[in-house]
Design a protein around this motif. Structure first.
Motif, mmCIF file in Angstrom:
data_model
loop_
_atom_site.group_PDB
_atom_site.id
_atom_site.type_symbol
_atom_site.label_atom_id
_atom_site.label_comp_id
_atom_site.label_asym_id
_atom_site.label_seq_id
_atom_site.Cartn_x
_atom_site.Cartn_y
_atom_site.Cartn_z
ATOM 1 N N VAL A 471 13.182 -26.719 37.485
ATOM 2 C CA VAL A 471 13.149 -25.952 36.231
ATOM 3 C C VAL A 471 11.766 -25.346 36.009
ATOM 4 C CG1 VAL A 471 13.355 -26.111 33.715
ATOM 5 C CG2 VAL A 471 14.969 -27.344 35.184
ATOM 6 N N VAL A 472 10.735 -26.166 36.198
ATOM 7 C CA VAL A 472 9.372 -25.696 35.966
ATOM 8 C C VAL A 472 9.004 -24.597 36.967
ATOM 9 C CG1 VAL A 472 6.945 -26.363 35.997
ATOM 10 C CG2 VAL A 472 8.626 -27.863 34.942
ATOM 11 N N ALA A 473 9.409 -24.750 38.213
ATOM 12 C CA ALA A 473 9.117 -23.720 39.219
ATOM 13 C C ALA A 473 9.751 -22.388 38.837
ATOM 14 C CB ALA A 473 9.595 -24.175 40.596
ATOM 15 N N ILE A 474 10.993 -22.433 38.367
ATOM 16 C CA ILE A 474 11.679 -21.206 37.936
ATOM 17 C C ILE A 474 10.963 -20.591 36.739
ATOM 18 C CG2 ILE A 474 13.817 -20.313 36.925
ATOM 19 C CD1 ILE A 474 15.302 -22.442 38.621
ATOM 20 N N LEU A 475 10.533 -21.426 35.808
ATOM 21 C CA LEU A 475 9.798 -20.913 34.646
ATOM 22 C C LEU A 475 8.483 -20.260 35.068
ATOM 23 C CD1 LEU A 475 10.353 -23.782 32.029
ATOM 24 C CD2 LEU A 475 11.361 -21.498 32.017
ATOM 25 N N PHE A 476 7.838 -20.830 36.084
ATOM 26 C CA PHE A 476 6.584 -20.240 36.548
ATOM 27 C C PHE A 476 6.824 -18.900 37.239
ATOM 28 C CE2 PHE A 476 3.896 -24.097 36.044
ATOM 29 C CZ PHE A 476 2.797 -23.455 35.500
ATOM 30 N N VAL A 477 7.945 -18.760 37.926
ATOM 31 C CA VAL A 477 8.278 -17.456 38.508
ATOM 32 C C VAL A 477 8.388 -16.419 37.393
ATOM 33 C CG1 VAL A 477 10.040 -16.142 39.730
ATOM 34 C CG2 VAL A 477 9.397 -18.422 40.544
ATOM 35 N N ALA A 478 9.047 -16.799 36.288
ATOM 36 C CA ALA A 478 9.154 -15.902 35.135
ATOM 37 C C ALA A 478 7.780 -15.642 34.525
ATOM 38 C CB ALA A 478 10.098 -16.506 34.099
ATOM 39 N N TYR A 479 6.945 -16.676 34.501
ATOM 40 C CA TYR A 479 5.592 -16.540 33.940
ATOM 41 C C TYR A 479 4.762 -15.545 34.747
ATOM 42 C CZ TYR A 479 0.757 -17.982 32.888
ATOM 43 O OH TYR A 479 -0.564 -18.000 32.547
ATOM 44 N N PHE A 480 4.842 -15.635 36.077
ATOM 45 C CA PHE A 480 4.075 -14.724 36.925
ATOM 46 C C PHE A 480 4.594 -13.289 36.836
ATOM 47 C CE2 PHE A 480 3.148 -18.649 39.661
ATOM 48 C CZ PHE A 480 1.904 -18.827 39.072
ATOM 49 N N ALA A 481 5.876 -13.156 36.502
ATOM 50 C CA ALA A 481 6.479 -11.817 36.397
ATOM 51 C C ALA A 481 6.639 -11.364 34.955
ATOM 52 C CB ALA A 481 7.834 -11.821 37.101
ATOM 53 N N ILE A 482 5.821 -11.925 34.040
ATOM 54 C CA ILE A 482 6.026 -11.672 32.627
ATOM 55 C C ILE A 482 5.845 -10.196 32.265
ATOM 56 C CG2 ILE A 482 3.656 -12.139 31.930
ATOM 57 C CD1 ILE A 482 6.800 -13.255 30.048
ATOM 58 N N ASP A 483 4.903 -9.518 32.917
ATOM 59 C CA ASP A 483 4.667 -8.104 32.578
ATOM 60 C C ASP A 483 5.850 -7.214 32.917
ATOM 61 O OD1 ASP A 483 2.239 -8.597 31.418
ATOM 62 O OD2 ASP A 483 1.063 -8.112 33.209
ATOM 63 N N PRO A 484 6.368 -7.258 34.156
ATOM 64 C CA PRO A 484 7.549 -6.426 34.426
ATOM 65 C C PRO A 484 8.769 -6.835 33.617
ATOM 66 C CG PRO A 484 7.006 -7.820 36.322
ATOM 67 C CD PRO A 484 5.865 -7.895 35.382
ATOM 68 N N ILE A 485 8.912 -8.126 33.330
ATOM 69 C CA ILE A 485 10.033 -8.576 32.504
ATOM 70 C C ILE A 485 9.913 -7.992 31.107
ATOM 71 C CG2 ILE A 485 11.069 -10.579 31.386
ATOM 72 C CD1 ILE A 485 10.447 -12.204 33.889
ATOM 73 N N THR A 486 8.699 -8.054 30.552
ATOM 74 C CA THR A 486 8.476 -7.496 29.212
ATOM 75 C C THR A 486 8.738 -6.004 29.199
ATOM 76 O OG1 THR A 486 6.772 -9.170 28.795
ATOM 77 C CG2 THR A 486 6.797 -7.247 27.360
ATOM 78 N N ALA A 487 8.276 -5.310 30.239
ATOM 79 C CA ALA A 487 8.482 -3.862 30.308
ATOM 80 C C ALA A 487 9.963 -3.510 30.420
ATOM 81 C CB ALA A 487 7.711 -3.295 31.498
ATOM 82 N N ALA A 488 10.696 -4.326 31.196
ATOM 83 C CA ALA A 488 12.134 -4.041 31.374
ATOM 84 C C ALA A 488 12.932 -4.274 30.115
ATOM 85 C CB ALA A 488 12.674 -4.910 32.514
ATOM 86 N N LEU A 489 12.471 -5.237 29.296
ATOM 87 C CA LEU A 489 13.215 -5.587 28.082
ATOM 88 C C LEU A 489 12.776 -4.785 26.874
ATOM 89 C CD1 LEU A 489 13.318 -9.477 28.501
ATOM 90 C CD2 LEU A 489 15.154 -7.841 28.956
ATOM 91 N N SER A 490 11.658 -4.068 26.983
ATOM 92 C CA SER A 490 11.167 -3.318 25.823
ATOM 93 C C SER A 490 11.838 -1.962 25.688
ATOM 94 C CB SER A 490 9.662 -3.137 25.956
ATOM 95 O OG SER A 490 9.352 -2.392 27.126
#
Length: 490
Positions: A471-490
């Motif tokens: 679970v933590v590893a998956i969350l860290f993948v999301a953490y490292f990709a937070i900028d593109p995720i934020t851009a895609a959802l905005s």
């Protein structure tokens, strides 16, 4: 009666003292004197945060163009560090001092306040802190910590050692960023143009060698003696050479002192301005930028704070030799609950999230083993609210030498890593090097977790990975990709 019997009787009598029993001073092989020295050294190693935090948070305009006053930030930074350090020492009874978390404050100043106001940003920090407290109370935070393999825990300790050594090298000017105008791919270099060409860096070198000799010879108070001696030398040099600060009217002066200019204070202090306390907005960010974007900010703060603190707990506990057979610190649940309140307190005072500070390792190296050391460190922080000119005398170049010494001591944990197995060696190596190279403890932990899981999967060992580590590893993948995720959802 033999000579040993009176000493044994005296030790028993001392151990019956209420203070000794509560803090377990004798049980942990310490003394009141060692605790006081450790607390004093921790403060001097950490005092720069009262100068640095205002430089990071102050003067940066938020989305509405509002800024925070530097003197006000300095006051609440010292106040919050003092209160949380004393609370942690008295309740968790561990020698880990608190202060504003470096990295988190930069995240707030560089990223978050570009979208929200300062009050709204501090509200997000309070919410993040409340979530951490809930995770700690329910035991989930401890469960995640216990799921970390012992080799990774040791790697975290080593990585933190290299990280704080890097902080000492950089703050002292011994290691500097190579300017882009140089047209080279080399990111850092020695001193100025490859030379230790400034008096502040020379003071650092003097303090480093003196501390090293004293620690190697087992001199009590060696680190403290080194800091004080380097400070005295710095005062003398400044009085003669008139070097001044590293920035004058916004222009860089490479040969100057990094933060505090070591001169004798003209006055002892003044009444602080604490008007920033309570200046928060808990819901403003959610209405301004929407629940999704605000929630992503909270998630980012949560991951950074969560694992920075847990990594620091691991490193400091191992350095203090307070861990059990599985590498877990004592009073873990209580300690993590209080650490969560550090984030809440930092948000409420607008000083940014407060957490366990790495520089506590200098106090541990000086002999601190209990929360009694924290009482002195915290009291000095509270005094610093009123006596800013006194602690400003110690330059960061003097304290930086102690950080390098402690980093070298923490490197010894590398012997607890089984490098003969590459599926252990690579994640441990990545954990160790990512911390200083990315200037982030959380990044190092995240890279280590993700690589550990990936190697386990592709070497047929997936079943050995604890579910929480997945679970933590998956969350860290999301953490490292937070900028593109934020851009895609905005």
């Amino acid at each position: 009666m033999s000579n040993d019997e009176p000493q044994a009787a005296e030790k028993i009598a001392v151990s019956k003292n209420g203070l000794d029993r509560y803090f377990r001073i004798t049980e942990r092989g310490s003394t009141v004197g060692r605790e006081m020295r450790g607390g004093l050294v921790s403060f001097f190693s950490m005092a720069y945060i009262i100068l640095l935090n205002p430089l990071i948070l102050g003067g940066t305009p938020d989305v509405e163009g509002n800024t925070l006053s530097i003197p006000e930030i300095a006051a609440v930074t010292a106040l919050t560090a003092g209160v949380m350090t004393i609370a942690f020492g008295a309740i968790a009874r561990l020698p880990f001092a608190f202060a504003t978390g470096l990295g988190i404050n930069s995240l707030v100043a560089v990223t978050i306040v570009q979208e929200v106001t300062w009050a709204e940003a501090m509200g997000l920090i309070v919410i993040e802190g409340i979530i951490i407290v809930i995770l700690a109370i329910t035991g989930l935070r401890s469960a995640i910590f216990n799921a970390i393999p012992a080799d990774l825990k040791a790697a975290i300790t080593v990585g933190i050692g290299l990280f704080i050594a890097m902080v000492g090298f950089v703050d002292s000017g011994f290691v500097r960023r190579v300017p882009d105008a140089a047209g080279t791919t080399v990111p850092v270099g020695l001193g100025i143009d490859g030379s230790i060409a400034s008096w502040p860096t020379a003071v650092f070198c003097f303090g480093l060698l003196l501390c090293g000799v004293l620690v190697a010879r087992g001199v009590r108070g060696g680190i403290l003696i080194g800091i004080v001696s380097a400070t005295v030398l710095a005062i003398v040099i400044e009085a003669i050479a008139k070097i001044g600060p590293s920035f004058v009217d916004g222009e860089a002066v490479p040969e100057g002192w990094s933060l505090a200019v070591p001169t004798l204070p003209e006055s002892l202090g003044a009444l602080p301005n604490l008007s920033l306390i309570g200046n928060i907005d808990l819901i403003g960010a959610f209405t301004r930028i929407g629940p999704l974007s605000a929630g992503l900010f909270v998630f980012t703060l949560l991951l950074a704070n969560f694992f920075d603190a847990m990594g620091t707990f691991t490193g400091l506990s191992r350095e203090a030799e307070l861990t059990d057979a599985d590498g877990n610190p004592p009073n873990m649940k209580t300690a993590l609950v209080i650490e969560g309140f550090g984030a809440v307190a930092g948000g409420l005072t607008s000083s940014s999230s407060n957490t366990v500070f790495l520089e506590s390792a200098t106090g541990i190296a000086e002999g601190a083993r209990t929360g009694l050391a924290n009482l002195l460190t915290g009291a000095l922080f509270l005094a610093a609210v009123f006596f800013t000119p006194v602690y400003e005398v110690v330059p960061v170049e003097a304290a930086g030498a102690a950080l390098v010494i402690v980093g070298a001591l923490m490197l010894g944990q590398i012997t607890n890593i089984d490098f003969s197995k590459y599926y252990i060696a690579l994640p441990a190596f990545l954990t160790i090097v990512a911390m200083p190279f990315t200037y982030s403890i959380a990044n190092g932990i995240g890279v280590g977790f993700v690589s550990w899981v990936v190697l386990a999967v592709f070497t047929g060992r997936a079943k050995t990975v604890h579910p929480l580590l997945w679970v933590v590893a998956i969350l860290f993948v999301a953490y490292f990709a937070i900028d593109p995720i934020t851009a895609a959802l905005s």
